[in-house]
Motif scaffolding. Structure first.
Motif, PDB file in Angstrom:
ATOM      1  N   GLU A 153     -24.384  25.803 -30.648  1.00 35.90           N
ATOM      2  CA  GLU A 153     -25.325  26.736 -30.011  1.00 35.90           C
ATOM      3  C   GLU A 153     -26.578  26.572 -30.361  1.00 35.90           C
ATOM      4  O   GLU A 153     -26.887  26.128 -31.541  1.00 35.90           O
ATOM      5  CB  GLU A 153     -24.542  28.243 -30.428  1.00 35.90           C
ATOM      6  N   ILE A 154     -27.488  27.334 -29.941  1.00 34.47           N
ATOM      7  CA  ILE A 154     -29.076  27.287 -30.172  1.00 34.47           C
ATOM      8  C   ILE A 154     -29.743  28.554 -29.714  1.00 34.47           C
ATOM      9  O   ILE A 154     -29.194  29.077 -28.556  1.00 34.47           O
ATOM     10  CB  ILE A 154     -29.804  26.252 -29.525  1.00 34.47           C
ATOM     11  N   PRO A 155     -30.355  29.304 -30.669  1.00 39.66           N
ATOM     12  CA  PRO A 155     -31.000  30.494 -30.133  1.00 39.66           C
ATOM     13  C   PRO A 155     -32.107  30.280 -28.989  1.00 39.66           C
ATOM     14  O   PRO A 155     -33.117  29.400 -29.074  1.00 39.66           O
ATOM     15  CB  PRO A 155     -31.784  31.001 -31.552  1.00 39.66           C
ATOM     16  N   CYS A 156     -32.045  31.132 -28.011  1.00 40.46           N
ATOM     17  CA  CYS A 156     -32.990  31.030 -26.774  1.00 40.46           C
ATOM     18  C   CYS A 156     -33.235  32.395 -26.301  1.00 40.46           C
ATOM     19  O   CYS A 156     -32.795  33.314 -26.396  1.00 40.46           O
ATOM     20  CB  CYS A 156     -32.190  30.207 -25.564  1.00 40.46           C
ATOM     21  N   ILE A 157     -34.646  32.505 -25.885  1.00 38.97           N
ATOM     22  CA  ILE A 157     -35.179  33.471 -24.907  1.00 38.97           C
ATOM     23  C   ILE A 157     -34.952  33.169 -23.600  1.00 38.97           C
ATOM     24  O   ILE A 157     -35.454  31.952 -23.178  1.00 38.97           O
ATOM     25  CB  ILE A 157     -36.314  33.623 -25.363  1.00 38.97           C
ATOM     26  N   ILE A 158     -34.206  34.101 -22.980  1.00 31.75           N
ATOM     27  CA  ILE A 158     -33.963  33.819 -21.276  1.00 31.75           C
ATOM     28  C   ILE A 158     -34.915  34.693 -20.651  1.00 31.75           C
ATOM     29  O   ILE A 158     -35.068  35.549 -20.793  1.00 31.75           O
ATOM     30  CB  ILE A 158     -32.415  34.496 -21.061  1.00 31.75           C
ATOM     31  N   ARG A 159     -35.520  33.901 -19.724  1.00 40.46           N
ATOM     32  CA  ARG A 159     -36.620  34.499 -18.658  1.00 40.46           C
ATOM     33  C   ARG A 159     -36.613  33.832 -17.355  1.00 40.46           C
ATOM     34  O   ARG A 159     -36.356  32.672 -17.120  1.00 40.46           O
ATOM     35  CB  ARG A 159     -38.023  34.000 -19.418  1.00 40.46           C
TER      36      ARG A 159
END
Length: 311
Positions: A101-107
């Motif tokens: 997994e990788i940390p992401c900002i969803i926009r």
């Protein structure tokens, strides 16, 4: 009988009736989520190369030790997966570090918004290849034109935007390049990949590369074969000559070979001698040009003496 007035009331959504303002604010706020790497696809036609080099190796080591410190930016796709906007190198390094997994900002972003962010985030890198700039500038310029309601073409449109500037002017100001330089970079997108690779590898300079971009794909293939056979690349003057012959419809194998066979100014055979071998014959401070002139005069005198002996 008096007409009854219609009262328009905006009714709250059903979810709003059964949630607090704090919950609604939280739902609308961007947050960082860990997303499986397998669910994140790359940006279509991503122009920036992600390769295994020393910097990537260092990034992999850092991620193994500390994790991904800066979240990537993704946008949701209709099938429930995500598309990478900014963070391709972090994603690749995370895969090499065997993270799932990788940390992401969803926009939520439109295609053009995504393109602009993707290009801008990558242009901050220290070293960017000519081919990367070429396709990145083209993608961003096309997106800017669409947002301004203009046709997506390389030519500068007559219509102006709200700031009274063309899209190319605005792009140049944003990336610190002149309009002419923006045009030159975008011309590189017309080169076939092997020749574009030679530009990235500094085997062909920018100016001749731009001239070669006006050759047809077939002519570029012939040029590539000839360069490989003759182990040479065209100078700016030679590239200009090829473009002229191409415009006239007269560029073929023989013409390309003939042009490439011409001696370039910087390819004239040079004779070099270590300065230490001759410096003892000159006073300190004598320039290289003065040494060269003196040696030539001495050789002229030597030749005259030898000729006089033969008589």
């Amino acid at each position: 009988m008096a007409k009854s007035k219609e009262i328009n009331m905006k009714l709250p959504a059903l979810d709003d009736l059964f949630s607090t303002q704090e919950q609604r604010d939280e739902a609308s706020r961007e947050s960082v989520r860990n997303i499986p790497i397998s669910e994140i696809s790359d940006f279509p036609n991503h122009p920036f190369k992600v390769k295994m080099d020393e910097n990537m190796s260092n990034l992999v080591d850092s991620i193994r030790e500390h994790g991904v410190l800066v979240p990537a930016l993704v946008r949701p796709k209709e099938d429930g997966t995500y598309e990478m906007i900014a963070g391709h190198r972090r994603k690749f390094a995370s895969e090499l570090a065997e993270l799932e997994e990788i940390p992401c900002i969803i926009r939520d972003l439109t295609d053009d918004e995504s393109t602009l962010i993707m290009v801008d985030s990558n242009l901050q890198r220290e070293r960017i290849l000519p081919s990367e700039k070429a396709f990145a500038y083209k993608m961003k310029l096309d997106a800017m034109k669409r947002q301004a309601g203009r046709p997506s073409k390389n030519s500068v449109p007559v219509a102006q935007d709200l700031k009274g500037k063309t899209s190319r002017q605005l792009l140049g100001e944003q990336v610190g390049e002149s309009q002419d330089q923006i045009r030159r970079y975008i011309r590189l997108t017309e080169l076939i990949q092997p020749i574009l690779d030679m530009v990235d590898d500094n085997k062909i300079a920018m100016r001749p590369a731009v001239e070669l971009s006006y050759l047809s794909k077939t002519e570029q293939e012939i040029l590539l074969d000839t360069m490989q056979l003759e182990d040479c690349t065209p100078s700016h003057a030679q590239a200009i000559k090829m473009r002229k012959f191409s415009t006239e419809g007269r560029l073929n194998d023989d013409v390309i070979l003939s042009i490439l066979s011409e001696e370039k100014g910087n390819q004239k055979e040079q004779f070099r001698m270590p300065k230490e071998r001759i410096s003892k014959y000159f006073t300190p401070g004598t320039s290289v040009k003065q040494m060269e002139d003196t040696i030539v005069k001495a050789l002229d005198l030597y030749r005259k003496r030898e000729r006089s002996k033969e008589r």
